[in-house]
Design an enzyme around this catalytic site. Structure first.
Site, PDB file in Angstrom:
ATOM      1  CD  GLU A 277      -2.877   0.321   2.542  1.00 48.44           C
ATOM      2  OE1 GLU A 277      -3.968  -0.204   2.329  1.00 48.44           O
ATOM      3  OE2 GLU A 277      -2.408   0.496   3.680  1.00 48.44           O
ATOM      4  NE  ARG A 280       7.345   8.872   2.307  1.00 49.12           N
ATOM      5  CZ  ARG A 280       7.023   9.874   3.132  1.00 49.12           C
ATOM      6  NH1 ARG A 280       7.428  11.086   2.881  1.00 49.12           N
ATOM      7  NH2 ARG A 280       6.316   9.645   4.223  1.00 49.12           N
ATOM      8  NE  ARG A 317       6.861  14.952   3.682  1.00 51.46           N
ATOM      9  CZ  ARG A 317       8.083  14.554   3.829  1.00 51.46           C
ATOM     10  NH1 ARG A 317       9.061  15.144   3.175  1.00 51.46           N
ATOM     11  NH2 ARG A 317       8.378  13.544   4.609  1.00 51.46           N
ATOM     12  CB  CYS A 348       4.094  36.213   7.836  1.00 50.37           C
ATOM     13  SG  CYS A 348       4.557  37.804   7.217  1.00 50.37           S
ATOM     14  CE1 TYR A 376       1.154  11.089   2.779  1.00 52.29           C
ATOM     15  CE2 TYR A 376       3.356  10.419   2.136  1.00 52.29           C
ATOM     16  CZ  TYR A 376       2.070  10.096   2.529  1.00 52.29           C
ATOM     17  OH  TYR A 376       1.707   8.773   2.666  1.00 52.29           O
TER      18      TYR A 376
HETATM   19  N1  LLP Z   1      -1.126   2.778   4.436  1.00 48.49           N
HETATM   20  C1  LLP Z   1      -1.464   3.369   5.594  1.00 48.49           C
HETATM   21  C2  LLP Z   1      -2.448   2.735   6.460  1.00 48.49           C
HETATM   22  C3  LLP Z   1      -0.869   4.581   5.966  1.00 48.49           C
HETATM   23  O1  LLP Z   1      -1.195   5.145   7.114  1.00 48.49           O
HETATM   24  C4  LLP Z   1       0.071   5.183   5.084  1.00 48.49           C
HETATM   25  C5  LLP Z   1       0.682   6.470   5.425  1.00 48.49           C
HETATM   26  C6  LLP Z   1       0.363   4.544   3.886  1.00 48.49           C
HETATM   27  C7  LLP Z   1      -0.245   3.332   3.593  1.00 48.49           C
HETATM   28  C8  LLP Z   1       1.327   5.108   2.872  1.00 48.49           C
HETATM   29  O2  LLP Z   1       2.594   5.295   3.391  1.00 48.49           O
HETATM   30  P1  LLP Z   1       3.802   5.737   2.417  1.00 48.49           P
HETATM   31  O3  LLP Z   1       4.054   4.602   1.477  1.00 48.49           O
HETATM   32  O4  LLP Z   1       3.363   6.941   1.690  1.00 48.49           O
HETATM   33  O5  LLP Z   1       4.941   5.999   3.325  1.00 48.49           O
HETATM   34  N2  LLP Z   1       2.622  13.153   5.970  1.00 48.49           N
HETATM   35  C9  LLP Z   1       3.762  12.302   6.244  1.00 48.49           C
HETATM   36  C10 LLP Z   1       3.488  10.864   5.912  1.00 48.49           C
HETATM   37  C11 LLP Z   1       2.314  10.296   6.661  1.00 48.49           C
HETATM   38  C12 LLP Z   1       2.052   8.868   6.264  1.00 48.49           C
HETATM   39  C13 LLP Z   1       0.793   8.406   6.865  1.00 48.49           C
HETATM   40  N3  LLP Z   1       0.399   7.101   6.479  1.00 48.49           N
HETATM   41  C14 LLP Z   1       4.951  12.815   5.445  1.00 48.49           C
HETATM   42  O6  LLP Z   1       4.828  13.806   4.754  1.00 48.49           O
HETATM   43  O7  LLP Z   1       6.023  12.243   5.521  1.00 48.49           O
END
Ligand code: LLP
Length: 423
Positions: A277, A280, A317, A348, A376
């Protein structure tokens, strides 16, 4: 002097045509990342499917890209779900997640016939069961477990009782399975975990696999006919030169080894379908942000700030996670860096996008391309300082068209109301 080419497009032309700040997304790069995941898992003969985690970047065009790529979609809110449904994304390929789903969201999800609802707490089980019953449906569900493995970029920890708002603790997993089994309107088809984001090592996944496979077989031992194991996302990407890209082959090998080792004990049992899943990994490197450099402020013997026309409103970020980014001056590509500067956003407050980066003679009017902003950024953008959100342009081959229009100030103020006593 040459211009920076991203996905076969001259980024200075994109900036001129669509204005800045501008998110640029390459469909070719998205598709390439998806293909890489598929090839790695297929090479290890892993029966799998991919859920794109929409929270990383979602809009109606992105839903179409995901749909056409043949992969599934994970949504976490009414907003994401309606975005998908509006783009004619097949509901059966949607998974609905969320740690605090409202009854209204659950109703919409079941009514729209989403493939799976991933249940996040024991409390949610009777709610989903009741709503499915009211709608006269039997809903496929997964239980999100919290396996006590928490992974960060370069380390992981295992804890007995993980303190997390997400998922059902292992100590309550069997109870959750019994509750699902007894629920007339639920069909428990799998279990899920997500152990963290930006992971680059394989060990946390190996540990999570061992725990999840064990739970999987315990559930099956209770007579529940599970078939799917969702291992979440979290694959790391290259933000800075020198970062290591997530090793998909090693990941697939790790899964293969875990499966082989575990199922030696159960030669007659069917191996679960593995669902991954990632958000990123699919979108991050497919995106860059273009800014125009404005004020340059040299503070003698301290530092030089170069300000851009974007801010933490379009990329929160760095402010939120001390995230680091790499950038280049798009109209001076390949030139030798001449000075080390700090890239400041226009919001600001101390809005630092990049600390200490060496750039070739930055000047007002230059176009700065910040790399790896696909994930993100757009999805977490705000209107801080009443800044309208940037446009998003999609590239495919030699074509470039908007996938999200630039927000206007009028749109930012359109929901403002004047209470009667202020008129
Ligand atoms: N599945 C679930 C249940 C999740 O909570 C997440 C991310 C993903 C998949 C996808 O994760 P990824 O492959 O994108 O790492 N805003 C933060 C990242 C928060 C991720 C939350 N959950 C950032 O900018 O680093």
């Amino acid at each position: 002097m040459s211009n920076f080419i991203f996905s076969d497009h001259d980024t200075t032309t994109l900036a001129k045509t669509f204005g800045t700040p501008l998110y640029v997304i390459s469909q070719d790069k998205i598709e390439q990342s998806i293909n890489e995941i598929t090839s790695a898992l297929t090479a290890e003969n892993i029966d799998h499917s991919i859920n794109y985690a929409g929270k990383a970047f979602l809009n109606t065009a992105m839903c179409r890209i995901v749909k056409n790529a043949g992969i599934n979609l994970d949504v976490v809110s009414e907003g994401e779900l309606i975005t998908a449904l509006t783009s004619a994304f097949p509901p059966s390929r949607i998974t609905f997640h969320g740690s605090n789903k409202t009854d209204r969201e659950i109703t919409l999800a079941i009514n729209s016939s989403v493939g799976t609802i991933t249940i996040d707490s024991l409390e949610e089980i009777p709610r989903v069961d009741r709503i499915a019953g009211e709608l006269g449906k039997v809903q496929n569900v997964h239980l999100r477990l919290s396996p006590g493995v928490e992974a960060h970029t370069h380390e992981y920890i295992t804890t007995g009782t993980l303190d997390s708002k997400f998922g059902i603790p292992l100590s309550q997993a069997i109870r959750g399975a019994i509750m699902c089994k007894e629920a007339a309107n639920l069909s428990l088809t799998g279990i899920h975990c997500h152990i963290g984001s930006s992971i680059t090592t394989m060990e946390p996944f190996a540990v999570a696999m061992e725990i999840m496979l064990d739970m999987f077989m315990q559930f099956r031992g209770m007579g529940i006919d599970l078939s799917e194991l969702n291992l979440g996302g979290g694959f790391g990407v290259i933000y800075l030169p020198g970062d290591t890209r997530f090793d998909l082959r090693a990941y697939a090998k790790t899964l293969r080894q875990s499966i082989d080792k575990f199922f030696e004990k159960y030669p007659d049992e069917k191996v679960p379908k593995i669902i991954v899943e990632p958000g990123r990994f699919i979108i991050s490197e497919a995106g860059i942000t273009l800014y125009t450099i404005g004020t340059i402020k040299e503070i003698p013997e301290v530092k030089t700030y170069i300000s851009v026309d974007g801010s933490l409103a379009d990329n929160p970020r760095p402010a939120l996670y001390q995230a680091e980014y790499h950038a280049i001056i798009a109209n001076k590509f390949g030139e030798e860096p001449t000075r080390t500067v700090t890239v400041a956003g226009r919001a600001c407050e101390s809005d630092t996008l990049i600390r200490n980066i060496s750039l070739p003679d930055p000047q007002r009017g230059d176009i700065l391309a910040v790399m790896c902003t696909g994930a993100y950024n757009y999805s977490m953008a705000s209107n801080y300082n009443r800044l309208p959100r940037p446009a998003v342009v999609l590239l495919k081959g030699d074509k470039a068209e908007l996938m999200v229009r630039r927000e206007t100030v009028e749109q930012v103020i359109q929901n403002d109301l004047t209470p009667s006593w202020l008129e």
